[in-house]
Design an enzyme around this catalytic site. Structure first.
Site, PDB file in Angstrom:
ATOM      1  N   ASP A  53       0.823  -1.208   0.000  1.00 14.49           N
ATOM      2  CA  ASP A  53       0.000   0.000   0.000  1.00 14.49           C
ATOM      3  C   ASP A  53       0.862   1.267   0.000  1.00 14.49           C
ATOM      4  O   ASP A  53       1.953   1.289   0.568  1.00 14.49           O
ATOM      5  CB  ASP A  53      -0.896  -0.019   1.242  1.00 14.49           C
ATOM      6  CG  ASP A  53      -2.085   0.910   1.095  1.00 14.49           C
ATOM      7  OD1 ASP A  53      -2.324   1.391  -0.036  1.00 14.49           O
ATOM      8  OD2 ASP A  53      -2.762   1.173   2.104  1.00 14.49           O
ATOM      9  N   HIS A  62       3.315   3.097  -8.855  1.00 10.24           N
ATOM     10  CA  HIS A  62       3.237   1.633  -9.050  1.00 10.24           C
ATOM     11  C   HIS A  62       4.535   1.103  -9.674  1.00 10.24           C
ATOM     12  O   HIS A  62       4.967   0.003  -9.359  1.00 10.24           O
ATOM     13  CB  HIS A  62       2.030   1.280  -9.919  1.00 10.24           C
ATOM     14  CG  HIS A  62       0.711   1.583  -9.258  1.00 10.24           C
ATOM     15  ND1 HIS A  62       0.451   1.250  -7.947  1.00 10.24           N
ATOM     16  CD2 HIS A  62      -0.409   2.197  -9.723  1.00 10.24           C
ATOM     17  CE1 HIS A  62      -0.781   1.646  -7.635  1.00 10.24           C
ATOM     18  NE2 HIS A  62      -1.316   2.228  -8.695  1.00 10.24           N
ATOM     19  N   LEU A  67      11.900 -20.232  -3.422  1.00 11.12           N
ATOM     20  CA  LEU A  67      10.865 -19.387  -2.803  1.00 11.12           C
ATOM     21  C   LEU A  67       9.575 -19.495  -3.621  1.00 11.12           C
ATOM     22  O   LEU A  67       9.617 -19.446  -4.853  1.00 11.12           O
ATOM     23  CB  LEU A  67      11.336 -17.928  -2.778  1.00 11.12           C
ATOM     24  CG  LEU A  67      10.337 -16.908  -2.234  1.00 11.12           C
ATOM     25  CD1 LEU A  67      11.004 -15.986  -1.226  1.00 11.12           C
ATOM     26  CD2 LEU A  67       9.753 -16.045  -3.338  1.00 11.12           C
TER      27      LEU A  67
END
Ligand code: FPP
Length: 219
Positions: free
Chosen positions: A2, A19, A113
């Site tokens: 956020d 972004h 991962l």
């Protein structure tokens, strides 16, 4: 992740620049997670509610996902990252759907991962989808328990998250992993996502290590 919009606004930049900066940061945090031995990372990249944002921003976020797959996939694959998607792909373009599915397929045997990308994801939509699948598969009511519901969620056989980090100081769940977060620990970082660096991540992890997790029991 956020705070991209506010990060951009502070600098007099368009929201999409925020972004993009957030995507740059993603690369750094991903590397840090591999270094720190974190095995599963889930990113909330686009919610079912985010369709209501201005069209240019929605288009820009689709483009970012496409760019990440086009330009970062070989490197992610080399680093042993297994990419998974959480959410409903059907509402995004066929071209992007194919790219996401190819990336998932290409990396499925990697184990360094697991990177879950929640894209067109909503916790409520996920639970509805799981219930629909349970009915579709003909499970009788007596068979329905927590393990069965979990199995039909987008996260499937993955364990529940230990720690959920939200940046930019907001104290909300915002429809993220509603079922899976039952006993997750939360950490709210005061910084916007593009400024959430390795030091901030380590701070979150250190505080997580000090938490007394009782899972509703008595120690
Ligand atoms: C929230 O900040 C952020 C988003 C809705 C988008 C996050 C997406 C990326 C960083 C793109 C990269 C991800 C992938 C996996 C391709 P906000 O826009 O709500 O910020 P604000 O609250 O300050 O307006």
């Amino acid at each position: 992740m956020d705070g991209n919009g506010r990060w951009a606004k502070q600098r007099g930049l368009p929201r999409l620049a925020g972004h993009r900066a957030g995507t740059e940061n993603l690369r750094r945090i991903l590397r840090a997670c591999v270094e720190l031995g974190i095995k599963i990372l889930t990113l909330y990249a686009f919610s079912t509610e985010n369709w209501g944002r201005p069209e240019a921003e929605v288009r820009g976020l689709m483009r970012i996902l496409e760019d990440v797959i086009d330009h970062e996939l070989p490197e992610l694959h080399k680093e042993g990252v297994q990419l998974r998607h959480l959410g409903d792909l059907s509402r995004i373009s066929k071209k992007l759907q194919t790219k996401v599915l190819n990336a998932v397929e290409m990396t499925r045997n990697n184990h360094q991962l697991i990177l879950n990308v929640a894209f067109n994801y909503g916790g409520r939509a996920e639970i509805i989808h799981a219930v629909q699948e349970i009915v579709r598969h003909g499970h009788p009511a007596e068979e329905i328990d927590e393990a069965l519901v979990s199995k039909y969620l987008y996260t499937g056989s993955l364990p529940d998250p230990d720690l959920i980090v939200r940046t930019s100081g907001e104290l909300r769940i915002s429809n993220f992993l509603l079922w899976q977060a039952a006993y997750a620990e939360y950490y709210i970082a005061p910084v916007f996502w593009p400024d959430f660096d390795k030091e901030e991540l380590c701070k979150a992890l250190r505080l997580f290590c000090q938490r007394d997790r009782r899972f509703g029991l008595v120690k």
